[in-house]
Design an enzyme around this catalytic site. Sequence first.
Site, short mmCIF file in Angstrom:
data_model
loop_
_atom_site.label_atom_id
_atom_site.label_comp_id
_atom_site.label_asym_id
_atom_site.label_seq_id
_atom_site.Cartn_x
_atom_site.Cartn_y
_atom_site.Cartn_z
CE LYS A 57 -3.83 1.92 2.77
NZ LYS A 57 -4.66 1.67 3.98
CB SER A 88 -7.96 3.40 3.17
OG SER A 88 -7.04 2.85 4.09
CB SER A 108 -8.17 0.60 6.18
OG SER A 108 -8.85 1.82 6.31
#
Length: 532
Positions: free
Chosen positions: A151, A232, A256
Site C-alpha cells: 500500500k 482504504s 481498512s
Amino acid sequence: MKYLLLFLPFLFIACKSSDTKVQTSSNDFRTFKVIDSMYLVKEDIFGDLLDEVVSFRESEKLKELILEKSIPEIQEAIASGQFSYRELTLFYLKRIYRYDRENKKSLNSIIAINPNALKQADAADQDLAYSKQQGEDLSYYTVKGMPILLKDNINTDDMPTTAGAAALLDNTTLQNAKIVNNLRQEGAVILGKANLSEWAYFFCGDCPSGYSAVGGQTLNPYGRRTIDTGGSSSGSGVSVAANFAVAAIGTETSGSILSPSSQNSVVGYKPTTGTFSGSGIIPISSYLDTAGPMTKNVMDNAILTQALGAPYDVITASGTNNFQEASLKGVRFGVWTSFKENPLYVQALTNIEKAGAVLIELDDMRPQLNGFLKLLNADMKNDLPAYFSGLSNPKYRGWDVEKVMEWNKKDSIKTMPYGQKLFQGIIDEPTISEEDFWKFKTDMTTKVKEYFEDYIKRHDLSGFISINNYTAGAAAAAFFPAMTVPMGYDDKGQPYGLTFIAPNEEDSLLFNWAAAYERMTQHRVMPKEYRN
C-alpha cells in the site's frame, strides 16, 4: 438495522463500508468525478523495465502454474525448475501492464512499479541455485522470491511514498519501513505500490473509496462499475483479487484491511494492534494503526505474517502446521442476530455449526464509542507532523496537515476534486492536553474490551463472527485481531467476507478458524474478466 446506526462513525472513517444499505456501491462509474489519474502515464510507471515487460510472453503453462496458486504451490513449481523467480515477476508485471490502466478492463490499482523488482527476483534465483548446489533442504513456506505489493503509505527507499496525495509525489524516503526491511530480509520481491483511498481514507470525507489524486479511481474486478472496492487498502485488495501479485500489504485503522479484502474476495488479517512495527508508515493514529497481509488464501496470509515480523509462530518453517488439521469442533462463537439478514452469513453459520462449533446469539446493543472521530483528529494532528519530521523525504520537514491543505489549493481540480473535509476537521479539533487525551483513548479501549470480555465470560466464548468490516470499529478500539475470509457472492456477484474476531493477542486462533472455514467452503472464485 440497529448495528448500522450504531457504527456509522466507523464506516466512513479510515475505511469504506461494504454495506450497500449505508453507501451506494451500486452507483455507476459515471457518478465518479475522476476515473483515471491525472499524474500517471501507463508506460512511465514501468520505467526502465517497460521493454522487457512488453516483450515478455506468458504461456498457458505459466498461467496454469501461477494464477490463483498458493505460495507453497508456486515455490514447489520453481524449485522443480518449471519457471524462475524472474519469470514469475515478469508474469505479474505483464498482467499489470495488460489490465491495470488505459483499457476497457482497467482497475487503476497500481501506483508504482519497483525499478529493482527484477534485480530482487534475480537474487532469489541465485540463492535458489546455490541452495540446490549445497544440497540444502528447500522450504516452500517462505516469501523468498515472491512478488509483493505495498500500500502506498508504506515507506520504501526506491519508490516514492505518496499516500495517494499529489503533494507527496516527491516523497522518496531515505529508508524502508521496518516491515519492508523484514520482507526484504526474507528475500521477498517488492513489486510496487498499490493505490489506496487517499491519506488512508481520512482526507476528503465525501469521496468514493479507492480514489486518490495520484492513482485515480480504483475499480473492483468483480464489477468495475457496480461494486465498491472497499477502502482504504483498495488497491491492495483489487490487485490480489486480479492476480497482479502473490500478495499485498495493507494498513488498517478501522476496517481498512477488512473492508477491501471482503469486497474483493480475499483473505485479510488485521492483527492485534502493535503486532507489527508501524515505523515508516504514514499515520492516521499511532494508537490504532496497523499493517497486515492481504492474500488469496489463509496459508499465504500466515506465511506473510511470519515474514512481516510476527512475535509468534503461525506455521513452522517446514509448513508442518499446514492447517489441514484446523477444526471448528467445540469452538464457541458469539454471533449478532441482526447480521442474519444476510443470507450468506446464515449459510456460513450453518456450515460452521455442522463443523461442530457452538453459536451463541448476542443482542445487538453495541458500545457507541462516542468521540472516535475526535481520537483520529487529535492523533493525526500530532502523528503526521512527527512522520514528516523524521521519516519522510527531507523536503517535507516542518510540514503538517495545514501545509498539505495549503499546497492542495494551488490546483484543487487535480489535487482535491472531492474537497478535503476531514483534513479541515483535524485543524478544527480543539487542543487537549496529552494527559487528558491519553485517558480519553484508554478509557474508550477499556470500555470496548469490557463489552467483548463480558460476553466471553458470560458465554465462555472463544471469539466472535461478523461480516466484512461491520464490527471493525469495536475491534479496532479494543485492539482485538480480526480476519476476514471469502464467504461467497450475492445474486449480483458482490463478494462478502466472513470475519472472525479473537481476543487481544489470540491471533493464532484466527488462522485456524479461517483455515477450517476456507477448507470446507472454498468460496473464492477469480473474477471472470481477469482469468486470461
